[in-house]
Enzyme design. Structure first.
Site, short mmCIF file in Angstrom:
data_model
loop_
_atom_site.label_atom_id
_atom_site.label_comp_id
_atom_site.label_asym_id
_atom_site.label_seq_id
_atom_site.Cartn_x
_atom_site.Cartn_y
_atom_site.Cartn_z
N ASN A 74 -1.70 2.46 5.53
CA ASN A 74 -0.81 1.37 5.12
C ASN A 74 -0.44 0.63 6.39
O ASN A 74 0.05 1.24 7.34
CB ASN A 74 0.43 1.97 4.44
CG ASN A 74 1.53 0.95 4.24
OD1 ASN A 74 1.26 -0.24 4.08
ND2 ASN A 74 2.77 1.41 4.24
N GLY A 75 -0.68 -0.69 6.42
CA GLY A 75 -0.37 -1.47 7.62
C GLY A 75 -1.55 -2.35 7.97
O GLY A 75 -2.42 -2.60 7.13
N GLU A 86 16.92 -18.64 -6.69
CA GLU A 86 16.60 -17.31 -7.19
C GLU A 86 16.00 -17.39 -8.60
O GLU A 86 15.05 -16.69 -8.93
CB GLU A 86 17.86 -16.43 -7.15
CG GLU A 86 17.72 -15.03 -7.70
CD GLU A 86 16.66 -14.16 -7.00
OE1 GLU A 86 16.09 -14.56 -5.99
OE2 GLU A 86 16.38 -13.06 -7.54
N ARG A 121 4.07 -0.43 -4.76
CA ARG A 121 3.80 -0.93 -3.42
C ARG A 121 2.50 -1.72 -3.33
O ARG A 121 2.23 -2.38 -2.33
CB ARG A 121 3.73 0.24 -2.43
CG ARG A 121 4.99 1.06 -2.36
CD ARG A 121 4.80 2.22 -1.44
NE ARG A 121 4.68 1.79 -0.07
CZ ARG A 121 5.68 1.63 0.78
NH1 ARG A 121 6.91 1.90 0.38
NH2 ARG A 121 5.48 1.22 2.01
N LYS A 171 12.33 -16.01 -9.60
CA LYS A 171 12.09 -15.01 -10.66
C LYS A 171 11.04 -15.53 -11.63
O LYS A 171 10.13 -14.82 -12.02
CB LYS A 171 13.38 -14.70 -11.45
CG LYS A 171 14.42 -13.85 -10.75
CD LYS A 171 14.03 -12.43 -10.48
CE LYS A 171 13.35 -12.26 -9.17
NZ LYS A 171 14.16 -12.00 -8.01
N CYS A 227 0.84 -1.18 0.00
CA CYS A 227 0.00 0.00 0.00
C CYS A 227 0.89 1.25 0.00
O CYS A 227 1.94 1.29 0.64
CB CYS A 227 -0.94 0.09 1.19
SG CYS A 227 -2.16 -1.21 1.24
N GLU A 248 7.42 -15.77 -10.01
CA GLU A 248 6.72 -14.53 -9.63
C GLU A 248 6.28 -13.69 -10.83
O GLU A 248 5.28 -12.99 -10.74
CB GLU A 248 7.48 -13.71 -8.60
CG GLU A 248 8.71 -13.00 -9.06
CD GLU A 248 9.38 -12.20 -7.94
OE1 GLU A 248 8.70 -11.72 -7.03
OE2 GLU A 248 10.61 -12.05 -7.99
N HIS A 266 16.83 -37.43 -4.30
CA HIS A 266 16.13 -37.74 -3.06
C HIS A 266 14.64 -37.43 -3.15
O HIS A 266 13.96 -37.32 -2.13
CB HIS A 266 16.77 -36.99 -1.88
CG HIS A 266 18.18 -37.39 -1.65
ND1 HIS A 266 18.53 -38.59 -1.07
CD2 HIS A 266 19.35 -36.78 -1.97
CE1 HIS A 266 19.84 -38.68 -1.02
NE2 HIS A 266 20.37 -37.60 -1.57
N LYS A 272 5.88 -4.63 -3.93
CA LYS A 272 7.33 -4.50 -3.84
C LYS A 272 7.82 -4.58 -2.41
O LYS A 272 8.82 -5.22 -2.10
CB LYS A 272 7.74 -3.16 -4.47
CG LYS A 272 9.22 -2.91 -4.49
CD LYS A 272 9.91 -3.85 -5.45
CE LYS A 272 11.41 -3.68 -5.45
NZ LYS A 272 12.06 -4.83 -6.10
N TRP A 326 -2.63 -2.79 -1.67
CA TRP A 326 -2.32 -4.23 -1.75
C TRP A 326 -3.18 -4.86 -0.66
O TRP A 326 -2.97 -4.63 0.52
CB TRP A 326 -0.83 -4.47 -1.47
CG TRP A 326 -0.44 -5.90 -1.65
CD1 TRP A 326 -0.09 -6.53 -2.81
CD2 TRP A 326 -0.34 -6.91 -0.62
NE1 TRP A 326 0.20 -7.85 -2.58
CE2 TRP A 326 0.05 -8.11 -1.24
CE3 TRP A 326 -0.57 -6.91 0.76
CZ2 TRP A 326 0.23 -9.30 -0.54
CZ3 TRP A 326 -0.38 -8.10 1.45
CH2 TRP A 326 0.02 -9.27 0.80
O1 M6R Z 1 12.91 -5.24 0.35
P1 M6R Z 1 13.42 -6.59 0.69
O2 M6R Z 1 14.70 -6.92 0.05
O3 M6R Z 1 13.45 -6.84 2.18
O4 M6R Z 1 12.32 -7.59 0.09
C1 M6R Z 1 12.39 -8.96 0.34
C2 M6R Z 1 11.44 -9.71 -0.56
O5 M6R Z 1 10.12 -9.28 -0.35
C3 M6R Z 1 11.78 -9.54 -2.05
O6 M6R Z 1 13.08 -9.92 -2.32
C4 M6R Z 1 10.81 -10.38 -2.90
O7 M6R Z 1 11.02 -11.74 -2.68
C5 M6R Z 1 10.98 -10.04 -4.38
N1 M6R Z 1 9.69 -9.90 -5.00
C6 M6R Z 1 11.70 -11.08 -5.15
O8 M6R Z 1 11.87 -10.74 -6.49
#
Ligand code: M6R
Length: 619
Positions: free
Chosen positions: A100-101, A492, A27, A496, A2, A499, A515, A614, A74
């Site tokens: 926000n929160g 990672e 956000r 990527k 948010c 998401e 395994h 984000k 969000w």
């Molecule tokens: O702002 P931060 O690095 O603490 O965020 C952590 C995760 O929320 C962030 O890396 C998230 O997993 C990304 N969407 C990955 O691409």
């Protein structure tokens, strides 16, 4: 998670709120809304979906007035509907709030307020705020906010507007970020400075407990006890253009392409070129000015705990593979969301490293607070200056990566890995655990990485073509494999892909495949395998054979000059040769680009993938 904005001044509020929200949309983007005060009435507009829908609606039928608040959501409580979108109003629509929160005791408060006659319209936790303010309002909105703050539990940054006082915005913060922007006869507030940059660079970062009132000419801030706070404004250095796409189709693509530059800047900041000669002599080539008091304590520490979430956690995992052999310290890498509910064993000699792009991730921030309770020294590795984690840590390594707007983290990841690599070398130097010659060699090799990244980026069309193959873009599932320091690369790569393309993907340590995960291998399952030259190359090659023996389709990331691997894989993308510890930095780029191009093939919204935001500022 948010974004909120507010404006009070002589200008029309609507365009300012919309521009601020546009810069905060990363956000959250499932609905948006604004409230503007005029002639004793609060005019509210809300739409479901991206901000563009709100902009269209406001263009067609503008809200006039000089004081307003806006929100991009969000969803946490209640699905993304127009009714659940912010701003929320009290029963008669005289008080409006954006938040926000999460208000954790909202169920109890809602029942109480309903019993008093308040009419609730949404399913949100936020709606208790305007009703609570109405309960306490007797003509002074700030006084009502103070009373409301005594009732609410949870995390919040909120702004409120009362129809009777169109010249004021009141605000409060606890646990969620809020920044005030100071202009000439006008003032602003927002969840972060990006939203303020087109309007002002003079900002005040609010602390937890701060609340107050903004008018066009005044800015009153009080601490949790009600004492006035004389906060000195800071000047934001970042350029407004840094948060624009600069001709790239998406922020994610821009940020992928920025990586060589970001790494160069990091190296220049913490390991300037002239340091190489010093490495052989005085051993002072790597310096972190932000470590402050921590610098002295580095030689005392006997253990490192890295706390982070998502991609930042993967960066922490890579760092473990460097810190342990180089600095000879045991390292554990914890998901902050788990760590905060565990019973961690910490002490004053355990260095806790909090890695976070935003510096606002709620779980990582809480992990920092827990560490401090145990008197453990806390080092923040963050990208956003003056973020909550930056302010809570004892020492800092800034990533200097510039704003990362794409929801999928790219440049922040490689910057985190690089910063932690430099820290590993620095610790090794301080502890005398790595010969100086080796240190110099490592630094020299690390300095080659930005150039090698540039080479990889030139091969983007090849990755684009691979992404277009039905075997990859039409897959329902995908597997990513890597060993050693490239096991986190596999995690990672999978993150990527899932998401932004919504293809289900999992990363595994290649040796773990037999395994269990090998049961998934069929000709329908693409397996992305990081098989670069190094200590585990032969073992990884064997894993590839095992997949091929079961008809799996393999795309390998290998090292230029590898003449064996092509025979075992359907597709190979070659990376420039580099020492194994730095290969995760290079492997990250093709994995990011593959995810990007596959997502494009599938017509996904790359920068704003569904359900994500984000900055995860709620638990
Ligand atoms: O702002 P931060 O690095 O603490 O965020 C952590 C995760 O929320 C962030 O890396 C998230 O997993 C990304 N969407 C990955 O691409």
């Amino acid at each position: 998670m948010c974004g909120i904005v507010g404006y009070v001044g002589p200008r029309e509020a609507q365009p300012i709120l919309l521009e601020g929200l546009r810069r905060l949309e990363y956000r959250g983007y499932d609905s948006a809304g604004a409230a503007i005060a005029q002639d004793g009435v609060l005019h509210v507009r809300k739409t479901v979906g991206k901000l563009a829908r709100l902009a269209e609606s406001l263009q067609a039928d503008p809200l006039r007035g000089h004081t307003g608040i806006g929100h991009t959501r969000w969803a946490t409580h209640g699905s993304p509907t127009e009714t659940n979108a912010h701003p929320h109003q009290d029963t008669n629509g005289h008080i409006s709030v954006v938040h926000n929160g999460i208000i954790e005791n909202y169920v109890f408060l809602r029942a109480e307020l309903q019993a008093e006659g308040a009419v609730f319209r949404s399913e949100t936790d936020t709606e208790v705020l305007p009703h609570l303010l109405r309960r306490y309002y007797t003509g002074d909105l700030l006084a009502a906010v103070r009373q409301a703050l005594e009732q609410i539990e949870g995390s919040y940054a909120f702004a409120a507007l009362a129809a009777e006082h169109p010249e004021q915005i009141v605000f409060a913060r606890k646990g969620s970020p809020l920044v005030l922007g100071l202009g000439q006869q006008e003032n602003f507030l927002a969840s972060d400075t990006n939203a303020l940059l087109p309007f002002t660079r003079r900002v005040i970062y609010l602390e937890d407990g701060h609340h107050g009132l903004l008018t066009a000419d005044t800015c009153q801030i009080y601490d949790a006890g009600g004492t006035p706070v004389a906060a000195a404004p800071s000047e934001v250095q970042q350029s407004a253009a840094a948060a624009e796409k600069d001709g790239h189709a998406h922020f994610m693509l821009k940020e992928i392409h920025q990586q060589p530059e970001v790494l160069r800047h990091l190296l220049l900041s913490y390991a300037p070129e002239h340091g190489l000669a010093q490495t052989h002599t005085a051993g002072t080539s790597i310096q972190f000015p932000g470590l402050g008091v921590l610098e002295q304590r580095l030689t005392e520490i006997h253990r490192i705990v890295i706390v982070a979430c998502g991609t930042a956690w993967h960066a922490g995992l890579v760092a473990k593979y460097l810190l342990e052999p180089w600095a000879r310290l045991p390292v554990s890498v914890e998901l902050a969301s788990e760590f905060r509910y565990a019973e961690p064993c910490l002490d004053a000699r355990t260095l806790v490293i909090a890695v976070s792009q935003s510096g606002e991730t709620a779980d990582t921030l809480e992990a920092v607070r827990i560490a401090r309770k145990f008197l453990a020294p806390v080092l923040g590795v963050v990208n956003v200056p003056a973020s909550s984690i930056a302010r809570a840590a004892d020492g800092l390594i800034y990533l200097h990566a510039g704003p990362e707007i794409g929801v999928a983290s790219t440049k922040a990841y490689t910057a985190q890995v690089t910063a932690l690599t430099l820290l590993a070398l620095h610790l090794a130097q301080r502890r005398g655990t790595l010969p100086q010659e080796l240190m110099a060699e490592r630094l020299e090799a690390l300095r080659q990485v930005p150039g090698q990244m540039q080479e990889i980026l030139q091969w983007s069309p090849k990755l684009d073509a691979l992404a277009g193959l039905p075997a990859y873009k039409n897959a329902s599932h995908a597997m990513f494999l890597g060993r050693g320091c490239n096991y986190p690369s596999a995690l990672e790569g999978a993150l990527k892909l899932k998401e932004i393309s919504y293809i289900h993907a999992e990363g595994y340590a290649a040796g773990e495949m037999k395994h269990g995960p090998i049961a998934l291998v069929t000709e329908e399952l693409p397996v992305f395998c990081i098989a670069v030259q190094g200590s585990v190359y032969a073992k990884t090659l064997s894993n590839i054979q095992e997949i091929r023996a079961r008809n799996g389709r393999v795309l390998a990331l290998a090292t230029e000059g590898d003449t064996q691997i092509a025979a075992s894989c359907h597709d190979v993308f070659y990376l420039p040769p580099c020492p194994e510890p730095f290969s995760p930095l290079l492997a990250a780029l093709p994995l990011q680009l593959l995810a990007y191009y596959i997502a494009l093939e599938l017509g996904r919204d790359v920068d704003q993938p569904r359900n994500l935001a984000k900055s995860v500022t709620v638990e």
